[in-house]
Design a protein around this motif. Structure first.
Motif, PDB file in Angstrom:
ATOM      1  N   VAL A 151       0.837  -1.211   0.000  1.00  0.00           N
ATOM      2  CA  VAL A 151       0.000   0.000   0.000  1.00  0.00           C
ATOM      3  C   VAL A 151       0.868   1.255   0.000  1.00  0.00           C
ATOM      4  O   VAL A 151       0.694   2.160  -0.825  1.00  0.00           O
ATOM      5  CB  VAL A 151      -0.946   0.012   1.212  1.00  0.00           C
ATOM      6  N   VAL A 152       1.820   1.306   0.913  1.00  0.00           N
ATOM      7  CA  VAL A 152       2.682   2.485   1.040  1.00  0.00           C
ATOM      8  C   VAL A 152       3.524   2.680  -0.216  1.00  0.00           C
ATOM      9  O   VAL A 152       3.645   3.796  -0.736  1.00  0.00           O
ATOM     10  CB  VAL A 152       3.572   2.364   2.292  1.00  0.00           C
ATOM     11  N   LEU A 153       4.096   1.606  -0.742  1.00  0.00           N
ATOM     12  CA  LEU A 153       4.946   1.722  -1.923  1.00  0.00           C
ATOM     13  C   LEU A 153       4.157   2.155  -3.156  1.00  0.00           C
ATOM     14  O   LEU A 153       4.631   2.973  -3.949  1.00  0.00           O
ATOM     15  CB  LEU A 153       5.656   0.393  -2.186  1.00  0.00           C
ATOM     16  N   LYS A 154       2.944   1.635  -3.307  1.00  0.00           N
ATOM     17  CA  LYS A 154       2.109   2.037  -4.441  1.00  0.00           C
ATOM     18  C   LYS A 154       1.662   3.494  -4.304  1.00  0.00           C
ATOM     19  O   LYS A 154       1.539   4.212  -5.299  1.00  0.00           O
ATOM     20  CB  LYS A 154       0.890   1.121  -4.549  1.00  0.00           C
ATOM     21  N   GLN A 155       1.429   3.952  -3.077  1.00  0.00           N
ATOM     22  CA  GLN A 155       1.071   5.352  -2.865  1.00  0.00           C
ATOM     23  C   GLN A 155       2.260   6.258  -3.152  1.00  0.00           C
ATOM     24  O   GLN A 155       2.108   7.341  -3.733  1.00  0.00           O
ATOM     25  CB  GLN A 155       0.557   5.557  -1.442  1.00  0.00           C
ATOM     26  N   LEU A 156       3.459   5.824  -2.777  1.00  0.00           N
ATOM     27  CA  LEU A 156       4.658   6.606  -3.067  1.00  0.00           C
ATOM     28  C   LEU A 156       4.888   6.710  -4.573  1.00  0.00           C
ATOM     29  O   LEU A 156       5.351   7.741  -5.070  1.00  0.00           O
ATOM     30  CB  LEU A 156       5.875   5.969  -2.397  1.00  0.00           C
ATOM     31  N   GLU A 157       4.576   5.653  -5.297  1.00  0.00           N
ATOM     32  CA  GLU A 157       4.726   5.676  -6.750  1.00  0.00           C
ATOM     33  C   GLU A 157       3.660   6.524  -7.428  1.00  0.00           C
ATOM     34  O   GLU A 157       3.789   6.901  -8.584  1.00  0.00           O
ATOM     35  CB  GLU A 157       4.641   4.245  -7.305  1.00  0.00           C
ATOM     36  N   GLY A 158       2.566   6.805  -6.686  1.00  0.00           N
ATOM     37  CA  GLY A 158       1.460   7.556  -7.258  1.00  0.00           C
ATOM     38  C   GLY A 158       0.448   6.686  -7.966  1.00  0.00           C
ATOM     39  O   GLY A 158      -0.486   7.203  -8.590  1.00  0.00           O
ATOM     40  N   GLU A 159       0.603   5.356  -7.858  1.00  0.00           N
ATOM     41  CA  GLU A 159      -0.321   4.442  -8.520  1.00  0.00           C
ATOM     42  C   GLU A 159      -1.626   4.292  -7.733  1.00  0.00           C
ATOM     43  O   GLU A 159      -2.678   4.058  -8.312  1.00  0.00           O
ATOM     44  CB  GLU A 159       0.330   3.070  -8.717  1.00  0.00           C
ATOM     45  N   TRP A 160      -1.534   4.381  -6.408  1.00  0.00           N
ATOM     46  CA  TRP A 160      -2.716   4.270  -5.560  1.00  0.00           C
ATOM     47  C   TRP A 160      -2.949   5.597  -4.848  1.00  0.00           C
ATOM     48  O   TRP A 160      -1.990   6.249  -4.419  1.00  0.00           O
ATOM     49  CB  TRP A 160      -2.545   3.157  -4.528  1.00  0.00           C
ATOM     50  N   PRO A 161      -4.196   6.019  -4.691  1.00  0.00           N
ATOM     51  CA  PRO A 161      -4.479   7.290  -3.999  1.00  0.00           C
ATOM     52  C   PRO A 161      -4.270   7.166  -2.493  1.00  0.00           C
ATOM     53  O   PRO A 161      -4.333   6.068  -1.923  1.00  0.00           O
ATOM     54  CB  PRO A 161      -5.958   7.536  -4.323  1.00  0.00           C
ATOM     55  N   CYS A 162      -4.018   8.295  -1.873  1.00  0.00           N
ATOM     56  CA  CYS A 162      -3.875   8.355  -0.419  1.00  0.00           C
ATOM     57  C   CYS A 162      -4.863   9.393   0.102  1.00  0.00           C
ATOM     58  O   CYS A 162      -4.764  10.572  -0.235  1.00  0.00           O
ATOM     59  CB  CYS A 162      -2.445   8.734  -0.035  1.00  0.00           C
TER      60      CYS A 162
END
Length: 218
Positions: A151-162
């Motif tokens: 979750v955190v890594l995908k949010q850092l990549e901008g692929e998943w919203p936060c």
């Protein structure tokens, strides 16, 4: 940092043909470029790094001599552990890198107070590793960050919203630090059993056992 080459090859009676290599390490790129130049079959050789900067062979040779003295080929393992009862987070970081011809490993951990949840602990762990990299003098390098929080890594990549405000504040701090250091991050989720070192360090921090070590890897 990875590099690729572009060069022109001229056939008799034909226009120049442009060739492009795969992404390879700097030493291999320079060796290939020098071999192409010596063969006399290539011209206008240009080296590109992952940030899009271009170099001539002479500039590339000088760059690699300078880079050789700095930490490079950096891989970071991170983990954040969270204690619901105390609202504390244990942060663990393991950093592998080269300096000169030698390989090193840094192991470190820290305890943070006033955390809300495990995801915030993971963000704090990433920020902690960036502070360690800054202390090591790392700048304008590609760094691979490995952790078991997808979750955190995908949010850092901008692929998943936060959507959580406190996590967005951590995102802003992390992005600001990455920009300051000129780091080109690569995020890679890994299974928990491949992140045992960082996980153990995070747990030790929660137990009040603090570690900060650097050792050469033989």
């Amino acid at each position: 940092m990875k590099y690729k080459l572009e060069w022109k090859y001229k056939l008799k009676g034909n226009e120049d043909i442009l060739f492009t290599s795969d992404w390879i390490d700097g030493e291999s790129a320079l060796q290939a470029g020098e071999d192409i130049e010596k063969s006399g079959k290539g011209k206008e050789i240009i080296y590109y790094d992952e940030a899009g900067t271009s170099w001539s062979t002479k500039e590339m040779r000088k760059l690699l001599m300078e880079v050789e003295e700095d930490p490079h080929d950096i891989t970071v393992f991170f983990d954040g552990g969270f204690n619901k009862e105390t609202c504390q987070a244990g942060l663990g970081a393991v950093i592998y890198f080269k300096q000169g011809k030698k390989k090193y490993r840094v192991r470190a951990n820290e305890l943070f107070d006033e955390m809300d949840n495990n995801n915030e602990a993971e963000y704090a762990a990433i920020y902690y590793t960036l502070n360690l990299l800054e202390e090591m003098g790392v700048h304008h390098m590609t760094c691979e960050f490995k952790g078991d929080s997808q979750v955190v890594l995908k949010q850092l990549e901008g692929e998943w919203p936060c959507y959580e405000e406190n996590l967005n504040r951590w995102l802003d701090r992390i992005e600001e630090k990455i920009k300051k250091l000129g780091i080109l991050p690569r995020y890679r989720p890994i299974p928990r059993n491949e992140n045992k070192e960082a996980d153990k360090l995070a747990g030790q921090a929660l137990q009040g056992k603090f570690i900060n070590s650097k050792m050469q890897i033989i």
